[in-house]
Write an enzyme that holds these catalytic residues in place. Structure first.
Site, short mmCIF file in Angstrom:
data_model
loop_
_atom_site.label_atom_id
_atom_site.label_comp_id
_atom_site.label_asym_id
_atom_site.label_seq_id
_atom_site.Cartn_x
_atom_site.Cartn_y
_atom_site.Cartn_z
N LYS A 199 -0.06 -14.41 0.20
CA LYS A 199 0.21 -13.09 0.80
C LYS A 199 0.74 -13.25 2.21
CE LYS A 199 -2.96 -10.84 -2.28
NZ LYS A 199 -4.36 -10.66 -2.66
N GLN A 221 -9.87 -9.07 -0.01
CA GLN A 221 -9.71 -9.93 -1.18
C GLN A 221 -11.00 -9.91 -2.03
OE1 GLN A 221 -6.76 -11.71 -1.96
NE2 GLN A 221 -7.82 -12.03 -3.90
N ASP A 233 -3.94 -1.66 -1.93
CA ASP A 233 -4.33 -2.21 -3.23
C ASP A 233 -4.45 -1.10 -4.27
OD1 ASP A 233 -4.59 -4.82 -3.94
OD2 ASP A 233 -6.61 -5.09 -3.13
#
Ligand code: NAP
Length: 296
Positions: A54, A98, A121
């Site tokens: 990322k 995460q 997300d």
């Protein structure tokens, strides 16, 4: 017949070029650099790889990447405090925590703490609800990547029977929702199968478009699909391979070699859905900036 390959890597590259151009425009016209904060708690090796990827993708797209690597023993309170700080930080347009988090930390509490306007997300219940009723919102990255792969490969979705194998909250369920929305990019008839489904093969054989997201290596075999099907393989599974440098290789949920002989089009693993997920994260971060500025 051998299928056309749906090249997720190429589609992702094309989209990342478009995103980079948009990032440059936001900088030159508005003086804003899209900022993505990624928070990693602990040392899970797979998560470390994702976070590294990322960071690299952010750098390539000329984003500001703000990485927070916290020790495994970080308390829930400290993590929530960091999320609150990132929520208030004007340089940050997207926040990604995460997953999975260490068991002691309540994952849903942390996801709920992220400002829905920075939830790139697409996991915040507010955004999940908006997606459900077809409102503009951040769409979860992997399922949105699948939809983009279909659209950008010229696959006609409206009216088609889409069968999804798997009903997880991060892949199968949002895909069911997105593809059954009443709009020109969806309008599909969607069936979802899972471990309690009876006569699964009977159902998968009806699929015009089959999306496999079960996490079971090569479970979709050639006898489970009809001729001319379009197949998107979301699965990423490690299987032992002593001949490979790392001792394993990655395979999808679809028996690629056999199914490609019947399919009209099929995505491979690796090089299929994988590169799309981070691309859609960058896309959502750009969208966050534009929404904040009130531009299209
Ligand atoms: P998950 O949470 O484990 O869900 C798997 C789903 O598949 C469940 O709904 C399960 O049914 C169903 N399933 C499992 N075995 C089945 C079988 N034999 N027949 C029918 N249904 C079956 O997995 P996930 O997080 O959705 O991920 C799915 C796969 O996609 C994994 O391989 C994962 O690594 C991959 N993935 C890839 C990306 C990417 O970026 N490319 C991103 C996310 C996930 P039940 O609900 O009945 O248990």
């Amino acid at each position: 017949m051998s299928a056309k390959i749906i090249d997720g890597k190429a589609i992702a590259e094309q989209m990342r070029t478009e995103i980079k151009t948009q990032a440059q425009e936001l900088k030159s016209k508005h003086g804003i650099t899209p900022g993505l904060a990624v928070v990693l708690v602990g040392e899970d090796p797979a998560s470390q790889v994702y976070v590294r990827m990322k960071g690299k993708a952010c750098a390539e797209a000329e984003f500001f990447s703000d990485e927070h690597k916290l020790p495994a023993e970080t308390s829930e309170a400290d993590l929530l405090e960091l999320v609150a700080k990132l929520n208030a930080d004007d340089k940050i347009h997207g926040i990604l925590v995460q997953l999975p988090l260490p068991k002691r930390i309540d994952e849903s509490k942390v996801l709920l703490a992220i400002d829905p306007a920075k939830d790139v997300d697409g996991f915040h219940p507010t955004n999940v609800g908006k997606m459900m009723v077809g409102q503009e919102t951040f769409l979860p990255c992997t399922p949105h990547g699948v939809v983009q792969m279909l659209i950008r490969s010229g696959v006609e979705i409206p009216g088609k029977h889409v069968v999804i194998v798997g009903r997880s909250n991060i892949v199968g369920r949002p895909l069911m929702n997105m593809l059954s929305q009443k709009n020109d990019r969806a309008n599909a008839t969607v069936t979802c199968v899972h471990t309690r489904t009876r006569n699964m093969t009977e159902i998968t054989r009806q699929a015009d478009i089959l999306i496999a997201a079960a996490g079971r290596p090569k479970m979709v075999t050639a006898d489970m699909v009809k001729d001319g099907v379009v197949v998107i393989d979301v699965g990423v599974n490690r299987v032992d391979d002593p001949t490979a440098k790392r001792g394993y290789r990655l395979v999808g949920d679809v028996d690629f070699e056999a199914v490609k002989e019947k399919a009209a089009a099929i995505s491979p693993v690796p090089g299929g859905v994988g590169p799309m997920t981070i691309t859609m994260l960058l896309y959502n971060t750009i969208t966050s900036v534009k929404t904040k500025l009130g531009i299209e």
